[in-house]
Design a protein around this motif. Structure first.
Motif, PDB file in Angstrom:
ATOM      1  N   MET A   1      -7.510  -3.069   5.497  1.00 35.89           N
ATOM      2  CA  MET A   1      -8.267  -1.845   5.780  1.00 35.89           C
ATOM      3  C   MET A   1      -8.639  -1.764   7.256  1.00 35.89           C
ATOM      4  N   ARG A   2      -8.937  -2.904   7.862  1.00 35.34           N
ATOM      5  CA  ARG A   2      -9.269  -2.918   9.284  1.00 35.34           C
ATOM      6  C   ARG A   2      -8.053  -2.472  10.118  1.00 35.34           C
ATOM      7  N   ILE A   3      -6.863  -2.938   9.730  1.00 30.12           N
ATOM      8  CA  ILE A   3      -5.639  -2.540  10.427  1.00 30.12           C
ATOM      9  C   ILE A   3      -5.370  -1.057  10.236  1.00 30.12           C
ATOM     10  N   LEU A   4      -5.551  -0.555   9.006  1.00 28.69           N
ATOM     11  CA  LEU A   4      -5.340   0.874   8.740  1.00 28.69           C
ATOM     12  C   LEU A   4      -6.266   1.728   9.595  1.00 28.69           C
ATOM     13  N   LEU A   5      -7.534   1.334   9.694  1.00 31.65           N
ATOM     14  CA  LEU A   5      -8.481   2.084  10.525  1.00 31.65           C
ATOM     15  C   LEU A   5      -8.017   2.099  11.977  1.00 31.65           C
ATOM     16  N   GLY A   6      -7.526   0.978  12.460  1.00 23.73           N
ATOM     17  CA  GLY A   6      -7.011   0.926  13.826  1.00 23.73           C
ATOM     18  C   GLY A   6      -5.807   1.819  14.035  1.00 23.73           C
ATOM     19  N   ASN A   7      -5.090   2.130  12.948  1.00 21.41           N
ATOM     20  CA  ASN A   7      -3.936   3.025  13.026  1.00 21.41           C
ATOM     21  C   ASN A   7      -4.302   4.479  12.776  1.00 21.41           C
ATOM     22  N   GLY A   8      -5.613   4.769  12.671  1.00 25.39           N
ATOM     23  CA  GLY A   8      -6.052   6.149  12.493  1.00 25.39           C
ATOM     24  C   GLY A   8      -6.159   6.613  11.061  1.00 25.39           C
ATOM     25  N   ILE A   9      -6.015   5.712  10.089  1.00 25.15           N
ATOM     26  CA  ILE A   9      -6.147   6.069   8.674  1.00 25.15           C
ATOM     27  C   ILE A   9      -7.624   6.082   8.299  1.00 25.15           C
ATOM     28  N   LYS A  10      -8.038   7.111   7.581  1.00 30.40           N
ATOM     29  CA  LYS A  10      -9.461   7.309   7.312  1.00 30.40           C
ATOM     30  C   LYS A  10      -9.936   6.753   5.966  1.00 30.40           C
ATOM     31  N   GLU A  11      -9.004   6.505   5.045  1.00 31.10           N
ATOM     32  CA  GLU A  11      -9.453   6.184   3.686  1.00 31.10           C
ATOM     33  C   GLU A  11      -8.509   5.180   3.023  1.00 31.10           C
ATOM     34  N   ALA A  12      -9.078   4.372   2.132  1.00 27.93           N
ATOM     35  CA  ALA A  12      -8.293   3.461   1.296  1.00 27.93           C
ATOM     36  C   ALA A  12      -8.870   3.491  -0.111  1.00 27.93           C
ATOM     37  N   ARG A  13      -7.999   3.256  -1.082  1.00 30.92           N
ATOM     38  CA  ARG A  13      -8.421   3.265  -2.486  1.00 30.92           C
ATOM     39  C   ARG A  13      -7.844   2.048  -3.200  1.00 30.92           C
ATOM     40  N   LEU A  14      -8.541   1.617  -4.252  1.00 32.86           N
ATOM     41  CA  LEU A  14      -8.088   0.454  -5.017  1.00 32.86           C
ATOM     42  C   LEU A  14      -7.661   0.801  -6.435  1.00 32.86           C
TER      43      LEU A  14
ATOM     44  N   ALA B   1       0.852  -1.195   0.000  1.00 31.61           N
ATOM     45  CA  ALA B   1       0.000   0.000   0.000  1.00 31.61           C
ATOM     46  C   ALA B   1       0.879   1.234   0.000  1.00 31.61           C
ATOM     47  N   VAL B   2       0.566   2.185  -0.867  1.00 33.56           N
ATOM     48  CA  VAL B   2       1.356   3.412  -0.962  1.00 33.56           C
ATOM     49  C   VAL B   2       0.520   4.588  -0.471  1.00 33.56           C
ATOM     50  N   PRO B   3       1.164   5.572   0.159  1.00 31.42           N
ATOM     51  CA  PRO B   3       0.410   6.679   0.757  1.00 31.42           C
ATOM     52  C   PRO B   3       0.071   7.774  -0.242  1.00 31.42           C
ATOM     53  N   TYR B   4      -0.983   8.505   0.044  1.00 39.68           N
ATOM     54  CA  TYR B   4      -1.240   9.785  -0.607  1.00 39.68           C
ATOM     55  C   TYR B   4      -1.533  10.784   0.509  1.00 39.68           C
ATOM     56  N   TYR B   5      -1.378  12.080   0.221  1.00 43.53           N
ATOM     57  CA  TYR B   5      -1.279  13.081   1.278  1.00 43.53           C
ATOM     58  C   TYR B   5      -2.362  14.141   1.159  1.00 43.53           C
ATOM     59  N   ASN B   6      -2.648  14.831   2.270  1.00 44.08           N
ATOM     60  CA  ASN B   6      -3.603  15.934   2.263  1.00 44.08           C
ATOM     61  C   ASN B   6      -2.856  17.263   2.203  1.00 44.08           C
ATOM     62  N   GLU B   7      -3.607  18.350   2.275  1.00 45.22           N
ATOM     63  CA  GLU B   7      -2.998  19.668   2.136  1.00 45.22           C
ATOM     64  C   GLU B   7      -2.071  20.019   3.296  1.00 45.22           C
ATOM     65  N   ASN B   8      -2.197  19.313   4.411  1.00 44.67           N
ATOM     66  CA  ASN B   8      -1.309  19.551   5.558  1.00 44.67           C
ATOM     67  C   ASN B   8      -0.082  18.649   5.522  1.00 44.67           C
ATOM     68  N   HIS B   9       0.133  18.003   4.368  1.00 40.86           N
ATOM     69  CA  HIS B   9       1.281  17.111   4.171  1.00 40.86           C
ATOM     70  C   HIS B   9       1.233  15.903   5.105  1.00 40.86           C
ATOM     71  N   GLU B  10       0.029  15.522   5.495  1.00 44.59           N
ATOM     72  CA  GLU B  10      -0.159  14.334   6.321  1.00 44.59           C
ATOM     73  C   GLU B  10      -0.743  13.221   5.448  1.00 44.59           C
ATOM     74  N   ILE B  11      -0.510  11.987   5.862  1.00 48.63           N
ATOM     75  CA  ILE B  11      -1.050  10.864   5.091  1.00 48.63           C
ATOM     76  C   ILE B  11      -2.579  10.867   5.190  1.00 48.63           C
ATOM     77  N   ALA B  12      -3.235  10.964   4.024  1.00 49.69           N
ATOM     78  CA  ALA B  12      -4.699  10.987   3.982  1.00 49.69           C
ATOM     79  C   ALA B  12      -5.278   9.586   3.839  1.00 49.69           C
ATOM     80  N   GLY B  13      -4.497   8.683   3.254  1.00 49.05           N
ATOM     81  CA  GLY B  13      -4.978   7.324   3.049  1.00 49.05           C
ATOM     82  C   GLY B  13      -3.947   6.510   2.303  1.00 49.05           C
ATOM     83  N   TYR B  14      -4.345   5.283   1.963  1.00 50.56           N
ATOM     84  CA  TYR B  14      -3.432   4.382   1.259  1.00 50.56           C
ATOM     85  C   TYR B  14      -4.119   3.790   0.032  1.00 50.56           C
TER      86      TYR B  14
END
Length: 525
Positions: free
Chosen positions: A238-251, A201-214
């Motif tokens: 996705m369940r693990i990502l949610l537990g780590n505070g990640i809000k979104e995933a894409r395919l 899974a690779v990250p993408y970022y939001n306007e605050n330069h934080e990871i928005a999802g994978y």
């Protein structure tokens, strides 16, 4: 790329990489076009510069960046294309005069909503059963993997590539899970003490330069992995990502799926989506992702300063680009390889006819090579089917052979192709001879006398055998069988030849051979 270039690209990714494919555009097979702030990563084909995802620039300057990119491409004699892009940039580029078409849709998972109600595994029963049988999913970094596990994952990937009946894709569809692996999340499914599948899974970022999802870029399963492995791996990741505070995933983009545009190009896209399965199966990929029930589907677009047909050609070419061949060349070569025996047989028949027309030696051989029931010779048995009476006879047989032979060889492979051809060319006449030679003296002695002086040349029996075989594969065999059976009757009447019933013998035998092959194959499965 040197270390400084890599560091600069990573900084631009952290600041501007808000798109699903932003990370993949950093892979080394892309070039960089420098903008006032940031860059555009692109692939160069014979006719275009094709930008990979949206520019790694501030969002409000991306349209201007692509306009400058298009000017630079034009000065190099190339058109400019960019994909996949979101609706906002597509609308801005449309206003700027670029041609816009939808490229597909992307599934987005809002993870808190996705797991808020019923467990997603409830509608993925095979995956749920696999989990209940003890399959475990772990999040690891590459550095945390033991040397043995690293080798196991690399072996799974190699076997997966070898098992795929296509070349490695390029552009953003390239499969390279270990590229920049230290920057990716790695999820591994283990069952029975062995790795069965993994995804990166690779990250993408939001306007605050934080990871928005994978974005789940690569999902690879072992050749003998249990059913449901990839579905379970994705849901649990996705369940693990949610537990780590990640809000979104894409395919990622489902190319050509849910095309809602109008016009000839869109109609072509929808047709390709429904029918195309060679090298890349658009419909199957969409249906797999849809099975996971994403939170929403976002439309994605292509923008270009070329006409739609050229845009489709160039984007297709970019996805199949290799060092040796472009898409068209490699596809033609691959297609010809799949039907090589059909082509070789047809070339042989044409060559024999050309020699017959132009040389006395082969002409005399032709005159001695007819299959005559009252005077069967080895020449008549083995060489006669390769000769043709005249050009119209040759043309009809070879046109049919190329069509039906190619279909049989493509679908079933060379072994069954040759079984049908050998029966049609060299066995149908002796079998017809045996059957009629037994019945005719009892029914019509006069007809038997006429039968004994019949002559036969040509490869039409092989065509009928191939037609019969192909009819056994389709749901409505009468569509093929009836016209050819009727034509066989007409040939018998026109030539006043009972030996011409070999067409019907070949047609029936071809159908029976393939039916037996299909039933035997289904029993094995």
């Amino acid at each position: 790329m040197n270390d400084n270039q890599t560091d600069n690209l990573l900084q631009e990714l952290y600041k501007y990489g808000d798109r699903t494919s932003s990370f993949i555009s950093l892979y080394p097979h892309f070039k960089s076009y420098k903008c006032d702030e940031g860059c555009i990563r692109y692939l160069e084909t014979d006719g275009a510069w094709i930008a990979a995802a949206e520019p790694l620039t501030p969002k409000n300057s991306r349209a201007d960046a692509f306009k400058a990119f298009a000017v630079a491409a034009a000065s190099a004699g190339k058109s400019a294309v960019i994909l996949p892009i979101g609706k906002q940039l597509a609308d801005e580029l449309r206003l700027a005069g670029f041609d816009i078409m939808q490229s597909g849709v992307e599934p987005i998972f809002n993870l808190s909503d996705y797991f808020n109600e019923a467990d997603p595994l409830n509608h993925l029963q095979v995956a749920k059963s696999l989990k209940l049988r003890g399959a475990k999913i772990s999040e690891l970094s590459w550095q945390q993997c033991s040397e043995a596990l690293q080798k196991e994952l690399e072996s799974i990937y190699r076997q997966w590539l070898e098992a795929k009946d296509n070349q490695q894709l390029s552009f953003l569809s390239i499969s390279d899970p270990f590229q920049s692996i230290q920057l990716k999340k790695l999820f591994v499914l283990e069952a029975g003490g062995k790795a069965q599948a993994f995804l990166t899974a690779v990250p993408y970022y939001n306007e605050n330069h934080e990871i928005a999802g994978y974005y789940f870029a690569d999902w690879i399963r072992a050749d003998k992995a249990r059913a449901g492995s990839i579905e379970l791996l994705m849901v649990e990741a996705m369940r693990i990502l949610l537990g780590n505070g990640i809000k979104e995933a894409r395919l990622g983009n489902c190319a050509l799926a849910k095309i809602e545009s109008k016009g000839a190009a869109a109609a072509m896209q929808r047709l390709v989506y429904k029918l195309w399965s060679w090298k890349y199966n658009f419909k199957t990929l969409y249906e797999f992702k849809a099975k996971l029930k994403p939170s929403r589907w976002d439309r994605l677009y292509i923008a270009s300063n070329a006409n739609k047909l050229k845009t489709l050609y160039e984007t297709t070419n970019a996805h199949f680009l290799t060092k040796e061949h472009n898409f068209i060349n490699s596809s033609i070569l691959s297609a010809l390889t799949k039907i090589k025996w059909t082509l070789m047989l047809s070339v042989l028949c044409v060559a024999v006819h050309i020699l017959k027309v132009n040389t006395d030696i082969v002409l005399n051989l032709y005159l001695q090579s007819a299959y005559i029931p009252g005077d069967v010779t080895l020449k008549g048995l083995f060489l006669g089917p390769l000769f043709h009476n005249h050009l119209r006879h040759l043309f009809g047989d070879q046109l049919s052979l190329l069509f039906f032979g190619s279909a049989i060889e493509w679908i079933f492979g060379p072994r069954l192709f040759w079984i049908l051809v050998v029966f049609g060319l060299w066995l149908s006449n002796p079998i017809t001879h045996m059957l009629l030679g037994t019945a005719l003296p009892l029914v019509t002695p006069e007809g038997y006398s006429h039968f004994l002086i019949d002559k036969d040349y040509g490869s039409s029996n092989a065509v009928y055998s191939l037609v019969g075989g192909l009819s056994a594969k389709i749901s409505r065999p009468a569509i093929l069988i009836l016209p050819f059976a009727l034509n066989g009757v007409i040939v018998c009447y026109e030539r006043q030849s009972l030996l011409a019933l070999h067409h019907h013998i070949s047609l029936l035998a071809g159908w029976m051979i393939v039916k037996y092959f299909l039933s035997h194959k289904s029993k094995k499965i």
